[in-house]
Design an enzyme around this catalytic site. Structure first.
Site, PDB file in Angstrom:
ATOM      1  N   LEU A  51       0.923  -1.369  -0.148  1.00 49.99           N
ATOM      2  CA  LEU A  51       0.167   0.171  -0.036  1.00 49.99           C
ATOM      3  C   LEU A  51       0.832   1.225  -0.158  1.00 49.99           C
ATOM      4  CD1 LEU A  51      -3.018  -0.730   2.548  1.00 49.99           C
ATOM      5  CD2 LEU A  51      -3.172  -0.178   0.103  1.00 49.99           C
ATOM      6  N   ASP A  52       0.666   2.285  -0.872  1.00 49.20           N
ATOM      7  CA  ASP A  52       1.465   3.432  -0.744  1.00 49.20           C
ATOM      8  C   ASP A  52       1.552   4.128   0.504  1.00 49.20           C
ATOM      9  OD1 ASP A  52       1.753   3.106  -3.385  1.00 49.20           O
ATOM     10  OD2 ASP A  52       0.452   4.535  -4.193  1.00 49.20           O
ATOM     11  N   PRO A  53       2.386   4.846   1.169  1.00 51.89           N
ATOM     12  CA  PRO A  53       2.454   5.501   2.005  1.00 51.89           C
ATOM     13  C   PRO A  53       1.164   6.655   2.453  1.00 51.89           C
ATOM     14  CG  PRO A  53       4.504   5.845   1.123  1.00 51.89           C
ATOM     15  CD  PRO A  53       3.813   4.981   0.240  1.00 51.89           C
TER      16      PRO A  53
END
Length: 319
Positions: A51-53
């Site tokens: 998951l992206d930051p």
């Protein structure tokens, strides 16, 4: 000047299972994994897709024997709640990038009916061009690394499936469109946001993203890092789902003790079963998870096996 006392060394241990983590905003998936791994003092751990930051939500983490089955969750359909900011396009397709163009006046003229019409072409099988700001690799380097250097490379469109695309809310004053998306693996939600904005004629970027599901598991079943930190070790271990929980929708095959031993050695076993592409396999006494396999031509064929040490450790952990 007194010497600084060394930190006590963390004694790692064999831990097996799946943790449903609710990843916080700002952390990379690997950062979240390492924090959880330290809390469990686990020897081996992995995650089931990044998951992206800037994204929050469900991030299944695998420990010990469960890491062998991470691919099952990675391949599963995903659910997201996406917040689109209409009227603004950015260099990255999300809120971190520089503004490319503003069309707020056009966005303010859009009504719910227009949004409903714009979403129609993005349901079902669609083609997406992977964004430059993605973890996709080109000659060994992530595309986002190249993008930050101002380099753009040719990408090939990919076929993905949008199983459901539902409008949750249209906040006209803030030009925020909230959508629930259920999609196949490999779907880029920021690309979907940009494409919907383009369809509307005003542009858009992804202002917020939360993963709500992965296969049959929902984020409501997940715990935060703060909740995990507040627990003692027995309570943390109690949160772990068994490694076979990732295979919960597959048919079950049970073998006698003799047959189980042969199966664990990699030998094909004759079974009176129809062909099945994916099965989870158990021993009889005790009822222990042995691994995954498939049935073809009346034979049970091993795919991913647990070691006898892993099986024994899992039985002790479950006791």
């Amino acid at each position: 000047m007194s010497a600084v006392a060394p930190r006590p060394k963390i004694v790692k241990r064999a831990v097996h299972g799946v943790l449903m983590l609710d990843k916080p905003l700002g952390l990379t998936s690997n950062d979240a994994l390492q924090k959880a791994k330290r809390l469990f003092r686990a020897e081996k751990a992995g995650h089931t897709g990044t998951l992206d930051p800037l994204a929050t939500g469900l991030l299944p983490l695998t420990f010990g024997a469960a890491t062998k089955f991470s691919q099952v969750s990675l391949e599963a359909d995903k659910g997201y709640r996406a917040t689109l900011r209409l009227g603004i396009t950015t260099t990255t397709g999300d809120g971190e990038g520089e503004i490319l163009e503003r069309r707020d006046e056009i966005a303010r003229s859009i009504d719910l009916s227009a949004i409903q019409s714009a979403c129609v072409p993005f349901r079902g099988l669609i083609s997406q061009l992977p964004p430059m700001y993605s973890a996709l690799k080109h000659q060994g380097r992530a595309l986002y690394e190249l993008a930050r250097e101002g380099v753009t490379v040719e990408r090939q469109p990919r076929q993905v499936t949008i199983h459901a695309l539902d409008i949750v809310d249209w906040q006209a004053d803030e030009l925020l469109l909230i959508l629930d998306v259920r999609c196949s693996k490999g779907t880029y939600i920021r690309t979907l946001a940009e494409d919907i904005g383009s369809q509307l004629g005003c542009g858009a970027h992804l202002a917020g993203l939360r993963r709500t599901s992965s296969g049959p598991v929902r984020v409501e079943q997940a715990v935060t890092l703060e909740q995990l930190e507040a627990l003692d070790e027995p309570a943390r271990l109690a949160l772990l789902k068994a490694p076979d929980s990732l295979l919960g929708e597959w048919p079950e095959v049970e073998l006698s003790n003799d047959e189980a031993g042969r199966f664990l050695s990699g030998m094909r076993r004759r079974v009176a079963l129809a062909d099945m592409p994916q099965v989870r396999v158990y021993g009889q006494t005790p009822h222990a998870f042995l691994g995954s396999g498939h049935v073809a031509g009346g034979e049970l064929i091993a795919d991913r096996l647990l070691s006898p040490t892993e099986i024994a450790s899992m039985l002790v952990q479950a006791a």
